[in-house]
Design a protein around this motif. Structure first.
Motif, PDB file in Angstrom:
ATOM      1  N   LEU A  37       0.837  -1.204   0.000  1.00  0.00           N
ATOM      2  CA  LEU A  37       0.000   0.000   0.000  1.00  0.00           C
ATOM      3  C   LEU A  37       0.873   1.256   0.000  1.00  0.00           C
ATOM      4  O   LEU A  37       0.558   2.242  -0.682  1.00  0.00           O
ATOM      5  CB  LEU A  37      -0.938   0.005   1.203  1.00  0.00           C
ATOM      6  CG  LEU A  37      -2.036  -1.059   1.214  1.00  0.00           C
ATOM      7  CD1 LEU A  37      -2.791  -1.024   2.538  1.00  0.00           C
ATOM      8  CD2 LEU A  37      -2.979  -0.887   0.031  1.00  0.00           C
ATOM      9  N   ALA A  38       1.970   1.208   0.735  1.00  0.00           N
ATOM     10  CA  ALA A  38       2.897   2.348   0.756  1.00  0.00           C
ATOM     11  C   ALA A  38       3.567   2.516  -0.605  1.00  0.00           C
ATOM     12  O   ALA A  38       3.750   3.648  -1.078  1.00  0.00           O
ATOM     13  CB  ALA A  38       3.946   2.169   1.851  1.00  0.00           C
ATOM     14  N   VAL A  39       3.920   1.411  -1.240  1.00  0.00           N
ATOM     15  CA  VAL A  39       4.503   1.474  -2.585  1.00  0.00           C
ATOM     16  C   VAL A  39       3.480   2.069  -3.550  1.00  0.00           C
ATOM     17  O   VAL A  39       3.809   2.953  -4.358  1.00  0.00           O
ATOM     18  CB  VAL A  39       4.975   0.083  -3.061  1.00  0.00           C
ATOM     19  CG1 VAL A  39       5.333   0.103  -4.540  1.00  0.00           C
ATOM     20  CG2 VAL A  39       6.151  -0.396  -2.230  1.00  0.00           C
ATOM     21  N   ARG A  40       2.247   1.607  -3.458  1.00  0.00           N
ATOM     22  CA  ARG A  40       1.183   2.167  -4.309  1.00  0.00           C
ATOM     23  C   ARG A  40       1.087   3.679  -4.132  1.00  0.00           C
ATOM     24  O   ARG A  40       1.041   4.436  -5.105  1.00  0.00           O
ATOM     25  CB  ARG A  40      -0.154   1.518  -3.967  1.00  0.00           C
ATOM     26  CG  ARG A  40      -1.318   2.066  -4.792  1.00  0.00           C
ATOM     27  CD  ARG A  40      -2.640   1.982  -4.077  1.00  0.00           C
ATOM     28  NE  ARG A  40      -2.588   2.672  -2.801  1.00  0.00           N
ATOM     29  CZ  ARG A  40      -3.423   2.437  -1.793  1.00  0.00           C
ATOM     30  NH1 ARG A  40      -4.335   1.499  -1.894  1.00  0.00           N
ATOM     31  NH2 ARG A  40      -3.327   3.118  -0.668  1.00  0.00           N
ATOM     32  N   VAL A 117      11.340   1.318  -5.817  1.00  0.00           N
ATOM     33  CA  VAL A 117      10.873   2.123  -4.682  1.00  0.00           C
ATOM     34  C   VAL A 117      11.659   1.754  -3.423  1.00  0.00           C
ATOM     35  O   VAL A 117      12.112   2.633  -2.680  1.00  0.00           O
ATOM     36  CB  VAL A 117       9.350   1.951  -4.464  1.00  0.00           C
ATOM     37  CG1 VAL A 117       8.906   2.582  -3.146  1.00  0.00           C
ATOM     38  CG2 VAL A 117       8.570   2.547  -5.631  1.00  0.00           C
ATOM     39  N   PHE A 118      11.845   0.469  -3.189  1.00  0.00           N
ATOM     40  CA  PHE A 118      12.626   0.044  -2.014  1.00  0.00           C
ATOM     41  C   PHE A 118      14.025   0.653  -2.048  1.00  0.00           C
ATOM     42  O   PHE A 118      14.520   1.140  -1.040  1.00  0.00           O
ATOM     43  CB  PHE A 118      12.751  -1.484  -1.948  1.00  0.00           C
ATOM     44  CG  PHE A 118      11.462  -2.241  -1.800  1.00  0.00           C
ATOM     45  CD1 PHE A 118      10.288  -1.640  -1.375  1.00  0.00           C
ATOM     46  CD2 PHE A 118      11.420  -3.598  -2.099  1.00  0.00           C
ATOM     47  CE1 PHE A 118       9.102  -2.365  -1.250  1.00  0.00           C
ATOM     48  CE2 PHE A 118      10.254  -4.335  -1.971  1.00  0.00           C
ATOM     49  CZ  PHE A 118       9.097  -3.723  -1.541  1.00  0.00           C
ATOM     50  N   ALA A 119      14.660   0.613  -3.208  1.00  0.00           N
ATOM     51  CA  ALA A 119      16.007   1.172  -3.341  1.00  0.00           C
ATOM     52  C   ALA A 119      15.988   2.681  -3.111  1.00  0.00           C
ATOM     53  O   ALA A 119      16.901   3.225  -2.479  1.00  0.00           O
ATOM     54  CB  ALA A 119      16.589   0.849  -4.716  1.00  0.00           C
ATOM     55  N   GLY A 120      14.967   3.341  -3.595  1.00  0.00           N
ATOM     56  CA  GLY A 120      14.853   4.779  -3.407  1.00  0.00           C
ATOM     57  C   GLY A 120      14.741   5.189  -1.944  1.00  0.00           C
ATOM     58  O   GLY A 120      15.100   6.305  -1.579  1.00  0.00           O
ATOM     59  N   HIS A 121      14.279   4.267  -1.122  1.00  0.00           N
ATOM     60  CA  HIS A 121      14.169   4.522   0.316  1.00  0.00           C
ATOM     61  C   HIS A 121      15.315   3.871   1.101  1.00  0.00           C
ATOM     62  O   HIS A 121      15.275   3.839   2.335  1.00  0.00           O
ATOM     63  CB  HIS A 121      12.824   4.028   0.843  1.00  0.00           C
ATOM     64  CG  HIS A 121      11.689   4.910   0.421  1.00  0.00           C
ATOM     65  ND1 HIS A 121      11.378   6.084   1.057  1.00  0.00           N
ATOM     66  CD2 HIS A 121      10.811   4.792  -0.606  1.00  0.00           C
ATOM     67  CE1 HIS A 121      10.345   6.650   0.458  1.00  0.00           C
ATOM     68  NE2 HIS A 121       9.980   5.892  -0.566  1.00  0.00           N
ATOM     69  N   GLY A 122      16.304   3.336   0.399  1.00  0.00           N
ATOM     70  CA  GLY A 122      17.458   2.730   1.060  1.00  0.00           C
ATOM     71  C   GLY A 122      17.165   1.396   1.724  1.00  0.00           C
ATOM     72  O   GLY A 122      17.946   0.935   2.552  1.00  0.00           O
ATOM     73  N   LEU A 123      16.068   0.740   1.337  1.00  0.00           N
ATOM     74  CA  LEU A 123      15.701  -0.537   1.946  1.00  0.00           C
ATOM     75  C   LEU A 123      16.413  -1.722   1.305  1.00  0.00           C
ATOM     76  O   LEU A 123      16.547  -2.778   1.927  1.00  0.00           O
ATOM     77  CB  LEU A 123      14.186  -0.736   1.873  1.00  0.00           C
ATOM     78  CG  LEU A 123      13.375   0.294   2.657  1.00  0.00           C
ATOM     79  CD1 LEU A 123      11.904   0.214   2.288  1.00  0.00           C
ATOM     80  CD2 LEU A 123      13.577   0.087   4.155  1.00  0.00           C
TER      81      LEU A 123
END
Length: 171
Positions: A37-40, A117-123
């Motif tokens: 949902l956060a990715v969406r 998106v995960f990479a963009g947030h450093g995850l």
């Protein structure tokens, strides 16, 4: 928090997504749905149409929840890079009623978008994101695997399976 409440990227802890037990799997599955949902929401904030953002997250859901978490027991932020190829080149075909390349392409587009998106947030690391993106883009190889799957005869399955083996089953 409700399962319909998106997770805040700033409050994510990758260790919370580790799976060792059935209880962990259930907990991580619920977390993953909130993460999607956060990715969406992130994709919507970047200007994607709601239908496209939803389609991408829907595709990633099958990969993350059913394969990475349930079948492999992996932490989705510490994913072995070969998991995309194992999913797309084997698991999808044997766990889908009528596997076809268009359906797989939609799933892989969602996987690539989520990992970006995960990479963009450093995850996830840039290297993992790049490896996932490369594996997701290898559609001709997966189209060939699907064609080979549909052509399997009784004696061919073991050879087909050995060409792209799945990880060992979780206990």
């Amino acid at each position: 928090m409700s399962e319909s409440t998106p997770l805040a990227f700033s409050q994510l802890n990758a260790d919370d997504f580790s799976v060792s037990t059935l209880a962990d799997e259930i907990r991580v599955d619920a977390l993953c749905r909130r993460l999607l949902l956060a990715v969406r929401d992130q994709l919507l904030d970047c200007g994607l149409a709601p239908a496209e953002a939803g389609r991408l997250c829907h595709g990633a859901d099958l990969f993350l929840c059913e394969f990475v978490i349930a079948a492999c027991g992996d932490n989705l932020f510490r994913l072995p890079p070969e998991r995309v190829r194992q999913f797309a080149g084997h698991w999808y075909m044997v766990n889908t009623l009528e596997p076809h390349s268009d359906g797989l392409a939609a799933i892989l587009a969602g996987v690539a978008a989520c990992y970006a998106v995960f990479a963009g947030h450093g995850l996830v690391s840039p290297a993992l994101n790049a490896a996932v993106a490369r594996a997701c883009a290898d559609l001709p190889a997966y189209q060939q695997r699907i064609a080979e799957y549909w052509a399997i005869t009784a004696d061919d399955y073991d050879r087909w399976r050995a060409a792209c083996p799945l990880p060992p089953r979780r206990p």
